[in-house]
Structures are given as C-alpha cells and as structure tokens.
Design a protein around this motif. Structure first.
Motif, PDB file in Angstrom:
ATOM      1  N   SER A  95       0.830  -1.208   0.000  1.00  0.00           N
ATOM      2  CA  SER A  95       0.000   0.000   0.000  1.00  0.00           C
ATOM      3  C   SER A  95       0.865   1.259   0.000  1.00  0.00           C
ATOM      4  CB  SER A  95      -0.939  -0.001   1.211  1.00  0.00           C
ATOM      5  OG  SER A  95      -1.831  -1.096   1.180  1.00  0.00           O
ATOM      6  N   ILE A  96       1.920   1.263   0.810  1.00  0.00           N
ATOM      7  CA  ILE A  96       2.813   2.422   0.861  1.00  0.00           C
ATOM      8  C   ILE A  96       3.539   2.602  -0.468  1.00  0.00           C
ATOM      9  CG2 ILE A  96       4.905   3.331   1.943  1.00  0.00           C
ATOM     10  CD1 ILE A  96       3.953   2.088   4.568  1.00  0.00           C
ATOM     11  N   ILE A  97       4.013   1.508  -1.035  1.00  0.00           N
ATOM     12  CA  ILE A  97       4.698   1.598  -2.332  1.00  0.00           C
ATOM     13  C   ILE A  97       3.734   2.073  -3.413  1.00  0.00           C
ATOM     14  CG2 ILE A  97       5.863   0.252  -4.122  1.00  0.00           C
ATOM     15  CD1 ILE A  97       7.047  -1.468  -1.905  1.00  0.00           C
ATOM     16  N   THR A  98       2.489   1.619  -3.341  1.00  0.00           N
ATOM     17  CA  THR A  98       1.483   2.082  -4.298  1.00  0.00           C
ATOM     18  C   THR A  98       1.278   3.585  -4.186  1.00  0.00           C
ATOM     19  OG1 THR A  98       0.319  -0.044  -4.345  1.00  0.00           O
ATOM     20  CG2 THR A  98      -0.950   1.910  -4.945  1.00  0.00           C
ATOM     21  N   LEU A  99       1.180   4.088  -2.955  1.00  0.00           N
ATOM     22  CA  LEU A  99       1.067   5.537  -2.760  1.00  0.00           C
ATOM     23  C   LEU A  99       2.253   6.261  -3.380  1.00  0.00           C
ATOM     24  CD1 LEU A  99      -0.207   5.839   0.930  1.00  0.00           C
ATOM     25  CD2 LEU A  99      -1.430   6.530  -1.135  1.00  0.00           C
ATOM     26  N   ALA A 100       3.449   5.730  -3.162  1.00  0.00           N
ATOM     27  CA  ALA A 100       4.651   6.372  -3.686  1.00  0.00           C
ATOM     28  C   ALA A 100       4.663   6.354  -5.214  1.00  0.00           C
ATOM     29  CB  ALA A 100       5.888   5.669  -3.134  1.00  0.00           C
TER      30      ALA A 100
END
Length: 387
Positions: free
Chosen positions: A111-116
């Motif tokens: 999820s964090i990588i997707t946001l980035a």
C-alpha cells in the motif's frame, strides 16, 4: 526482503525450517493453479489493455480471486490439517498467527509503495489527477487520519485489498482447525452460517475515511477458504470426490450457463424472487452464491477429469511451479508492477496497445523473478546427496 516471504504454506512447512530442501516428489498441481491465478490477477490489475479481455472474469461469474482463495484453503489443509493436535496446538497457532502478521506487513508495504508510485507519477508527469485514482484522495486530503486508517486496515487502496482479507482469514485459522477436529460438518455449517449472516446483515469491516467497507469481506470469503480446507482434509484421509455423471452434468451445465450469461450480458434478468442478494446476486464483496457455485463447479470439473491432473503435474523446476511456490513475493512483485502499469497507462491516455505490451513484459518479469527467488533460495538450501 521479498524472497523471504511465503504466501502459501507448503506441505512440509515447519519440519526443517525455512530453508528446507524442496522434495523431488512434490505435487505441483496446486503450484501450477496458483501460478495461473497470480498471472491472471496481474493482468486484471492493469485495466484497459487487450489481454484483460482474455482472463476468466470475462467467461463466468467468478474470477481468479475466488480460485486463489479456494487454493489457499486447500494449501492450508495440506500444511496444517494433520498438525493441529493436542500438544502442538499452541505452537502451531503462534506459527499461523505469525504468518498472518507477515501478510499484514506485506499489505501495508504494498500500500505504501502504491502511494509512492502514484505520487511519484503525479510529480514527474505533472498529472495531479493521478491522486484521484484507486481511492488515494482521502489519504491525501486527511493525511493524519488516512495513515492511521491504513495501518489499522480502515482504509484500502484499489487493487490492494486481497492480503488484508487473507490475513484476517489466517487469524481465524486456528479456530477453524479446532472446530474441524471436533466435526468437519459442524465447521461447514458454522462457516456457511457466518457467510450467510454477513451477506444478509452486511456484516463487514468498515472504512474509516468514508461510508464504505472492505472490498473483499473476510467474513464472507472465509467460507470458500473453509470449503477448500475441508476438501483437502477429506482427500488426505483417502476420501475421493464423488465422480458421478449427474454431478458432472450439473457442474458443466452451470459453468456453461455462466459463460453465456456473461457473454450475452443477461445481467438484467431478475431471478431473486425476494431472496437476499447474497443468494441471487453477483456481488464480489460478499461472495454471492452465484460466484461461489461457479468456482466450485470449475474446481470440481478440473478435479474429476484426469487430463487436467496430468497437465499440471510438471517438473519441480518448471516456470509455473516456481511462480506458485514463491507466491507471496511474486504477488507483491506483481502488485507493484501493476501499479506502475496503471500509472503509465494513465499518463499515455490509456492506450490499450502500450498497456498490452507492458503486461506481456510484466508476465515475463514474473517468470524471471520466480527463477531468481528459486536460485537465491537454493544457495541456502541443503544439498541432497545423490545415491
């Protein structure tokens, strides 16, 4: 980090540690089917390209998500079913919950990588409208609440909602195994009752930042997982699935009906007769009966015809077997790659040709990454002496 994660338990999980040798006689059928699901999920997670029209969701009520959860139940029965006994329950429960935590961490990480990826696309390409995609906007507008909600599983990004559901099901697994030890029939009834109640009374984890709820409801999807586990336990006890002509005909008829229903878009036909939507609708969140029966009918047909069994018994080093065996890191890799593909499609005007080329390249990278994981794992795997 990814190569140390495992999505599905293996049959010999826990016997010799994480770096155990892969047995040459390993049954590869689940690995192959799991790999096909992973590749299909990747293709579906890059919408707007030509290959998306070739996946199973276009030819029946269920799709690769249902197949994947059913396979997960089968794998759990294979890995844990015979080990959950007196004297080993606490240790196995802690082991299962540790895996649930691994799945939770993997969900947060993706999820964090997707946001980035989407934020980076917005900055690099000057496309701030990317922030309006896949449910990112609430986190940007309410950053403090959004981050807390995401960590507490109270907000999910689009295409990043399978691992959270699966983690919750794994939290339930020790109780599922205990109840199975008491009575498989009682487990089936309890699981079916929870599925039905969740669908009728909308029992589902909620999102904190809006009035919505989880896209894949664990209280519904646990039923499919339990069915898979019970079937595997019966198979390990020497009880085969009944190969009756009537069952084959009904399953084939339902799969055929589903095919025509989707191809001819018969969605306007109302056959509810006042029954709850979970029994007559096509909702994915609550795993409507139509979807549930479709994946079970497909699985039954694949099981009773020996040709499919022969086709999926492959070499231990076959590319599909490698993808299925390293399912969690491959799934994470595929999710990240799909998010990159979505951004590229968005900024190129959703050109289906470029999207298709990206997906084809991504499929090749799946095979390459699985091969790398197997190679790097083999460096620490004990060598088996030849006779």
């Amino acid at each position: 980090m990814l190569q140390k994660l495992q999505f599905e338990p293996s049959a010999d999980d826990g016997k010799t540690g994480q770096n155990h040798a892969i047995p040459a006689e390993r049954d590869t059928r689940l690995d192959v089917y799991r790999a096909l699901c992973l590749l299909t999920i990747f293709v579906n997670h890059v919408p707007g390209q030509y290959l998306e029209h070739l996946t199973t969701k276009n030819y029946g009520f269920s799709d690769s998500a249902e197949a994947f959860v059913l396979i997960s139940g089968l794998s759990a029965g294979l890995a844990y079913g015979r080990k959950f006994n007196i004297g080993n329950r606490l240790a196995l429960t802690l082991k299962i919950w540790r895996r649930a935590f691994t799945l939770y961490v993997a969900h947060i990480m993706t999820s964090i990588i997707t946001l980035a990826i989407f934020a980076g696309g917005a900055l690099y390409f000057g496309r701030q409208d990317l922030i309006g995609e896949i449910n990112i906007r609430p986190i940007v507008d309410h950053t403090e609440q959004g981050l807390v909600a995401m960590v507490l599983l109270g907000h999910q990004l689009g295409y990043n909602n399978i691992l959270s559901m699966y983690a919750v099901v794994f939290l339930l697994l020790p109780g599922i195994l205990w109840l199975h030890g008491r009575s498989p029939f009682l487990l089936f009834i309890a699981s079916a009752a929870l599925w039905l109640a969740a669908g009728i009374f909308t029992i589902v984890p909620i999102n904190f930042l809006d009035e919505g709820y989880w896209f894949l409801n664990p209280w519904s999807w646990q039923f499919l997982f339990v069915i898979g586990m019970i079937c595997m336990m019966r198979a390990r006890a020497g009880k085969r699935l009944p190969r009756h002509p009537l069952l084959i005909a009904v399953s084939a008829g339902y799969v055929t009906l589903s095919l025509f229903w989707v191809l001819l878009s018969w969605w306007s036909i109302d056959f509810s007769y006042g029954l709850p939507a979970v029994l007559t609708g096509f909702d994915k969140t609550f795993l409507s009966l139509t979807r549930l029966l479709h994946v079970l009918a497909l699985a039954y047909l694949l099981t009773v015809f020996p040709v499919f069994s022969r086709m999926t018994r492959l070499r231990i080093d076959h590319p599909l077997v490698l993808i299925g065996r390293h399912s969690l890191p491959v799934f994470i890799f595929g999710t990240i790659l799909a998010m990159v593909g979505q951004v590229l499609l968005f900024v190129t005007g959703r050109d289906p040709l470029w999207g298709s080329l990206f997906v084809l390249g991504g499929i090749g990278l799946h095979f390459a990454y699985a091969r790398y994981l197997d190679w790097i794992g083999g460096l620490s795997r004990p060598r088996v002496a030849k006779a």
